[in-house]
Design a protein around this motif. Structure first.
Motif, PDB file in Angstrom:
ATOM      1  N   MET A   1       0.840  -1.182   0.000  1.00  9.75           N
ATOM      2  CA  MET A   1       0.000   0.000   0.000  1.00  9.75           C
ATOM      3  C   MET A   1       0.884   1.244   0.000  1.00  9.75           C
ATOM      4  SD  MET A   1      -3.319  -0.984   2.324  1.00  9.75           S
ATOM      5  CE  MET A   1      -2.804  -0.072   3.691  1.00  9.75           C
ATOM      6  N   LYS A   2       0.464   2.236  -0.742  1.00  7.94           N
ATOM      7  CA  LYS A   2       1.190   3.491  -0.838  1.00  7.94           C
ATOM      8  C   LYS A   2       0.434   4.581  -0.106  1.00  7.94           C
ATOM      9  CE  LYS A   2       4.727   3.572  -3.792  1.00  7.94           C
ATOM     10  NZ  LYS A   2       5.965   4.247  -3.534  1.00  7.94           N
ATOM     11  N   ALA A   3       1.157   5.449   0.543  1.00  3.05           N
ATOM     12  CA  ALA A   3       0.559   6.586   1.234  1.00  3.05           C
ATOM     13  C   ALA A   3       0.586   7.806   0.318  1.00  3.05           C
ATOM     14  CB  ALA A   3       1.311   6.880   2.512  1.00  3.05           C
ATOM     15  N   VAL A   4      -0.465   8.606   0.398  1.00  3.42           N
ATOM     16  CA  VAL A   4      -0.536   9.870  -0.321  1.00  3.42           C
ATOM     17  C   VAL A   4      -0.696  10.951   0.731  1.00  3.42           C
ATOM     18  CG1 VAL A   4      -1.797  11.257  -2.002  1.00  3.42           C
ATOM     19  CG2 VAL A   4      -1.579   8.802  -2.342  1.00  3.42           C
ATOM     20  N   TYR A   5       0.193  11.943   0.724  1.00  8.15           N
ATOM     21  CA  TYR A   5       0.225  12.998   1.718  1.00  8.15           C
ATOM     22  C   TYR A   5      -0.447  14.246   1.154  1.00  8.15           C
ATOM     23  CZ  TYR A   5       3.632   9.777   3.588  1.00  8.15           C
ATOM     24  OH  TYR A   5       4.243   8.641   4.048  1.00  8.15           O
ATOM     25  N   HIS A   6      -1.364  14.837   1.912  1.00  7.75           N
ATOM     26  CA  HIS A   6      -2.109  16.030   1.509  1.00  7.75           C
ATOM     27  C   HIS A   6      -1.692  17.185   2.410  1.00  7.75           C
ATOM     28  CE1 HIS A   6      -4.833  13.379  -0.721  1.00  7.75           C
ATOM     29  NE2 HIS A   6      -4.806  12.603   0.353  1.00  7.75           N
ATOM     30  N   ILE A   7      -1.210  18.260   1.806  1.00  7.60           N
ATOM     31  CA  ILE A   7      -0.800  19.439   2.562  1.00  7.60           C
ATOM     32  C   ILE A   7      -1.506  20.646   1.954  1.00  7.60           C
ATOM     33  CG2 ILE A   7       1.132  20.879   3.299  1.00  7.60           C
ATOM     34  CD1 ILE A   7       2.932  18.420   2.901  1.00  7.60           C
ATOM     35  N   LYS A   8      -2.212  21.402   2.794  1.00  5.92           N
ATOM     36  CA  LYS A   8      -2.904  22.604   2.337  1.00  5.92           C
ATOM     37  C   LYS A   8      -2.350  23.814   3.070  1.00  5.92           C
ATOM     38  CE  LYS A   8      -7.361  20.506   1.323  1.00  5.92           C
ATOM     39  NZ  LYS A   8      -8.793  20.501   1.644  1.00  5.92           N
ATOM     40  N   SER A   9      -2.039  24.873   2.319  1.00  9.64           N
ATOM     41  CA  SER A   9      -1.595  26.127   2.907  1.00  9.64           C
ATOM     42  C   SER A   9      -1.957  27.258   1.963  1.00  9.64           C
ATOM     43  CB  SER A   9      -0.089  26.112   3.171  1.00  9.64           C
ATOM     44  OG  SER A   9       0.621  26.183   1.964  1.00  9.64           O
ATOM     45  N   THR A  10      -1.857  28.474   2.466  1.00  7.21           N
ATOM     46  CA  THR A  10      -2.173  29.630   1.624  1.00  7.21           C
ATOM     47  C   THR A  10      -1.075  29.859   0.590  1.00  7.21           C
ATOM     48  OG1 THR A  10      -1.155  31.089   3.249  1.00  7.21           O
ATOM     49  CG2 THR A  10      -3.527  30.762   3.407  1.00  7.21           C
ATOM     50  N   VAL A  11       0.137  29.466   0.900  1.00 10.49           N
ATOM     51  CA  VAL A  11       1.279  29.680   0.000  1.00 10.49           C
ATOM     52  C   VAL A  11       1.265  28.693  -1.156  1.00 10.49           C
ATOM     53  CG1 VAL A  11       3.783  29.741  -0.145  1.00 10.49           C
ATOM     54  CG2 VAL A  11       2.648  30.574   1.895  1.00 10.49           C
ATOM     55  N   THR A  12       1.084  27.411  -0.846  1.00 10.47           N
ATOM     56  CA  THR A  12       1.198  26.379  -1.871  1.00 10.47           C
ATOM     57  C   THR A  12      -0.140  25.909  -2.412  1.00 10.47           C
ATOM     58  OG1 THR A  12       1.178  24.626  -0.209  1.00 10.47           O
ATOM     59  CG2 THR A  12       3.322  25.497  -0.854  1.00 10.47           C
ATOM     60  N   GLY A  13      -1.227  26.234  -1.742  1.00 10.43           N
ATOM     61  CA  GLY A  13      -2.527  25.709  -2.135  1.00 10.43           C
ATOM     62  C   GLY A  13      -2.648  24.282  -1.634  1.00 10.43           C
ATOM     63  N   SER A  14      -3.311  23.440  -2.389  1.00 11.90           N
ATOM     64  CA  SER A  14      -3.482  22.039  -2.014  1.00 11.90           C
ATOM     65  C   SER A  14      -2.477  21.201  -2.791  1.00 11.90           C
ATOM     66  CB  SER A  14      -4.906  21.590  -2.333  1.00 11.90           C
ATOM     67  OG  SER A  14      -5.082  20.253  -1.969  1.00 11.90           O
ATOM     68  N   VAL A  15      -1.661  20.452  -2.063  1.00  9.05           N
ATOM     69  CA  VAL A  15      -0.593  19.656  -2.677  1.00  9.05           C
ATOM     70  C   VAL A  15      -0.775  18.203  -2.275  1.00  9.05           C
ATOM     71  CG1 VAL A  15       1.898  19.305  -2.819  1.00  9.05           C
ATOM     72  CG2 VAL A  15       0.988  21.605  -2.581  1.00  9.05           C
ATOM     73  N   LYS A  16      -0.662  17.300  -3.242  1.00  5.60           N
ATOM     74  CA  LYS A  16      -0.686  15.864  -2.970  1.00  5.60           C
ATOM     75  C   LYS A  16       0.673  15.299  -3.361  1.00  5.60           C
ATOM     76  CE  LYS A  16      -5.599  15.212  -3.746  1.00  5.60           C
ATOM     77  NZ  LYS A  16      -6.618  14.487  -4.501  1.00  5.60           N
TER      78      LYS A  16
END
Length: 44
Positions: A1-16
């Motif tokens: 199984m692979k993990a997908v990391y979700h990071i949201k910020s005002t600078v980068t927006g939504s990143v997967k």
């Protein structure tokens, strides 16, 4: 199984990301520069 990391910020927006080290580095950079972010991950 692979993990997908979700990071949201005002600078980068939504990143997967599929790489843990890159997600960790991005969170570190955001924290060091004082930006607020939300972080989660899911396994698929």
């Amino acid at each position: 199984m692979k993990a997908v990391y979700h990071i949201k910020s005002t600078v980068t927006g939504s990143v997967k990301l599929k790489r843990r080290k890159i997600a960790k580095a991005l969170r570190w950079w955001l924290r060091e520069n004082g930006f607020e972010f939300s972080y989660s991950y899911s396994c698929s």
